[in-house]
Enzyme design. Structure first.
Site, PDB file in Angstrom:
ATOM      1  N   CYS A 168     -30.988  71.769 -24.569  1.00 34.59           N
ATOM      2  CA  CYS A 168     -31.565  72.655 -23.562  1.00 34.59           C
ATOM      3  C   CYS A 168     -32.679  72.007 -22.753  1.00 34.59           C
ATOM      4  O   CYS A 168     -33.217  72.639 -21.837  1.00 34.59           O
ATOM      5  CB  CYS A 168     -32.071  73.930 -24.225  1.00 34.59           C
ATOM      6  SG  CYS A 168     -30.751  74.851 -25.052  1.00 34.59           S
ATOM      7  N   HIS A 308     -40.622  78.083 -21.044  1.00 35.93           N
ATOM      8  CA  HIS A 308     -39.248  78.055 -21.537  1.00 35.93           C
ATOM      9  C   HIS A 308     -38.741  79.483 -21.680  1.00 35.93           C
ATOM     10  O   HIS A 308     -37.636  79.801 -21.248  1.00 35.93           O
ATOM     11  CB  HIS A 308     -39.175  77.309 -22.867  1.00 35.93           C
ATOM     12  CG  HIS A 308     -37.789  77.155 -23.394  1.00 35.93           C
ATOM     13  ND1 HIS A 308     -36.838  76.385 -22.759  1.00 35.93           N
ATOM     14  CD2 HIS A 308     -37.170  77.684 -24.479  1.00 35.93           C
ATOM     15  CE1 HIS A 308     -35.699  76.428 -23.440  1.00 35.93           C
ATOM     16  NE2 HIS A 308     -35.870  77.213 -24.480  1.00 35.93           N
ATOM     17  N   GLU A 319     -44.570  78.305 -27.823  1.00 35.41           N
ATOM     18  CA  GLU A 319     -45.129  77.804 -26.568  1.00 35.41           C
ATOM     19  C   GLU A 319     -46.454  78.457 -26.220  1.00 35.41           C
ATOM     20  O   GLU A 319     -47.300  77.834 -25.574  1.00 35.41           O
ATOM     21  CB  GLU A 319     -44.135  77.876 -25.419  1.00 35.41           C
ATOM     22  CG  GLU A 319     -43.599  79.204 -25.020  1.00 35.41           C
ATOM     23  CD  GLU A 319     -42.597  79.048 -23.850  1.00 35.41           C
ATOM     24  OE1 GLU A 319     -42.717  78.074 -23.085  1.00 35.41           O
ATOM     25  OE2 GLU A 319     -41.709  79.892 -23.727  1.00 35.41           O
ATOM     26  N   LYS A 340     -35.710  82.932 -17.074  1.00 40.40           N
ATOM     27  CA  LYS A 340     -34.535  83.226 -17.899  1.00 40.40           C
ATOM     28  C   LYS A 340     -34.326  84.725 -18.047  1.00 40.40           C
ATOM     29  O   LYS A 340     -33.219  85.174 -18.339  1.00 40.40           O
ATOM     30  CB  LYS A 340     -34.677  82.565 -19.281  1.00 40.40           C
ATOM     31  CG  LYS A 340     -34.601  81.055 -19.272  1.00 40.40           C
ATOM     32  CD  LYS A 340     -34.673  80.500 -20.690  1.00 40.40           C
ATOM     33  CE  LYS A 340     -34.607  78.983 -20.709  1.00 40.40           C
ATOM     34  NZ  LYS A 340     -35.843  78.334 -20.213  1.00 40.40           N
ATOM     35  N   HIS A 345     -30.055  81.899 -19.950  1.00 39.19           N
ATOM     36  CA  HIS A 345     -30.330  80.540 -20.431  1.00 39.19           C
ATOM     37  C   HIS A 345     -29.067  79.705 -20.260  1.00 39.19           C
ATOM     38  O   HIS A 345     -28.133  79.804 -21.053  1.00 39.19           O
ATOM     39  CB  HIS A 345     -30.747  80.596 -21.896  1.00 39.19           C
ATOM     40  CG  HIS A 345     -31.280  79.305 -22.429  1.00 39.19           C
ATOM     41  ND1 HIS A 345     -31.117  78.103 -21.787  1.00 39.19           N
ATOM     42  CD2 HIS A 345     -31.977  79.020 -23.565  1.00 39.19           C
ATOM     43  CE1 HIS A 345     -31.681  77.137 -22.483  1.00 39.19           C
ATOM     44  NE2 HIS A 345     -32.213  77.677 -23.565  1.00 39.19           N
ATOM     45  N   PHE A 404     -32.717  73.188 -29.109  1.00 41.72           N
ATOM     46  CA  PHE A 404     -32.273  73.058 -30.486  1.00 41.72           C
ATOM     47  C   PHE A 404     -32.081  71.576 -30.807  1.00 41.72           C
ATOM     48  O   PHE A 404     -31.558  70.812 -30.000  1.00 41.72           O
ATOM     49  CB  PHE A 404     -30.959  73.807 -30.693  1.00 41.72           C
ATOM     50  CG  PHE A 404     -31.109  75.308 -30.643  1.00 41.72           C
ATOM     51  CD1 PHE A 404     -32.322  75.926 -30.873  1.00 41.72           C
ATOM     52  CD2 PHE A 404     -30.017  76.118 -30.364  1.00 41.72           C
ATOM     53  CE1 PHE A 404     -32.459  77.294 -30.836  1.00 41.72           C
ATOM     54  CE2 PHE A 404     -30.135  77.498 -30.316  1.00 41.72           C
ATOM     55  CZ  PHE A 404     -31.352  78.085 -30.555  1.00 41.72           C
TER      56      PHE A 404
END
Length: 420
Positions: A168, A308, A319, A340, A345, A404
């Site tokens: 990602c 993110h 974050e 997002k 996403h 991930f």
């Protein structure tokens, strides 16, 4: 060191094809998430996604391109053509060996591979697949490098070419790679960005297995809720963003419209866990610190953070902690949002889509909001912009990504006329 600027943007995104439609959706706080329509998603835990209403013929692709290219590659080619037109560069007059390609993707040509496998295996019933039933483009779909080749062909770029696949964070890392190539002198212009078309049964199964996607199927429009107390997981998306990057002095000499300078970039891997993140945010913080140092910016210089913001509790805590570690007290004065919430996403593509949004935010003095943020989580005590876009002139913005596998990336955009 050669400085690198953004002079062209091209976008295919949920809610609209093209930069204009993309920006209108983001600043209106509209969501493009809906029930999955590409296949029967009823067997899956999560049945929502942010799909692109994309007609390849209407977007200018030829019948040959439509047959040859996977959906993700189609997104990339259409975005490339828009970015080239936006840049005002005469690519035909450039030395093609000095024009490179850097494309990010997490899962490659998933859509076409799954479709073709169903054909050669008779719907999964044949272990020994029938190669004679395979389409002539099957190998092209098998190798993700074919997408970089398609972008290079669209741009007439014969210089360095690569696909960057770091989950990602691919969309940030592909841009970082492109910047490095210009800085070191290997290229003068880079066609860079990321693309993804992952909305397929195999992807649904993968994310269901780790419970990463939301089960909020009864309310698709409001399913993605970053930083909200009621958030329950991410929503898959798709799309592409391609940027034209060039050396600053060259762009100034030709009178180019410059969106922003890519002033700093850094990437880290936590070597810790496939999906787990530590709540203190130290891994992301290290990437932020390194990117800020490269940009020669103090924390107080940041005007906005594109988070993110995936909609998972673990990421939101991570974050938030990272911003506090890196920015100190200034973290509480810095507006933050997650797009997002509106476009889902899109895995490897999202980082480039977010950088495009950051460049447009600097251009228009308008920060996109976080949609669906009605009940802020009291544990997340920073200035997360809810629901409505906020007017604010910005000279430096930060965009971060978390993937991930432990990937953490940070990129800083700044006005090129800032004092160094």
């Amino acid at each position: 060191m050669r400085r690198v600027v953004i002079t062209g943007l091209g976008v295919v995104a949920p809610g609209g094809v093209g930069v204009k439609n993309y920006w209108e959706l983001l600043t209106a706080g509209r969501t493009a998430t809906r029930s999955i329509s590409f296949y029967d998603a009823s067997p899956f835990r999560s049945q929502v996604a942010a799909e692109c209403d994309f007609d390849p013929a209407a977007a200018g692709l030829s019948p040959q391109e439509i047959r040859r290219l996977d959906r993700a590659a189609q997104f990339a080619v259409v975005s490339t053509r828009e970015a080239i037109a936006d840049s005002g560069l005469d690519f035909a007059a450039l030395d093609p060996y000095r024009v490179g390609t850097s494309l990010g993707s997490a899962v490659g040509c998933t859509t076409s591979l799954e479709r073709e496998y169903a054909v050669v295996s008779n719907g999964g019933r044949k272990w020994n697949v029938d190669h004679e039933s395979a389409g002539p483009e099957l190998y092209r779909h098998f190798v993700p490098s074919s997408m970089a080749s398609a972008v290079g062909r669209a741009a007439g770029a014969e210089g360095p070419a690569a696909v960057v696949s770091t989950g990602c964070t691919s969309g940030l890392d592909s841009l970082g790679h492109a910047v490095d190539l210009i800085r070191e002198g290997s290229a003068d212009v880079m066609v860079a960005g990321a693309t993804e078309a992952p909305i397929s049964p195999i992807t649904s199964a993968c994310f269901d297995a780790i419970h990463a996607t939301t089960p909020r199927n009864d309310d698709p429009e409001h399913a993605c809720r970053p930083f909200d107390r009621t958030r329950s997981g991410l929503v898959l998306g798709e799309g592409a963003a391609v940027l034209i990057l060039e050396e600053l002095d060259s762009a100034v000499r030709r009178g180019a419209h410059i969106y922003a300078e890519i002033a700093g970039f850094a990437a880290r891997c936590n070597a810790y866990h496939m999906t787990g993140l530590k709540a203190d945010g130290r891994e992301m913080s290290q990437a932020i610190d390194a990117a800020m140092e490269e940009a020669r910016l103090a924390p107080e210089a940041l005007d906005y953070i594109n988070a993110h913001g995936s909609g998972t509790k673990m990421n939101d805590r991570h974050e938030t902690g990272a911003f506090k570690l890196s920015l100190g007290e200034h973290a509480y004065r810095t507006p933050i949002s997650s797009i997002k919430s509106m476009i889902g996403h899109s895995l490897g593509a999202i980082g480039s889509l977010e950088i495009a949004a950051c460049a447009l935010a600097m251009e228009h003095g308008l920060l996109p909001p976080t949609a669906n943020l009605h009940e802020p989580d009291p544990e997340l005590d920073l200035d997360y912009i809810p629901l409505v876009a906020r007017e604010k002139q910005t000279d430096a913005v930060l965009s971060v990504g978390s993937g991930f596998g432990g990937f953490q990336s940070a990129m800083v955009l700044a006005r090129p006329d800032r004092s160094l």
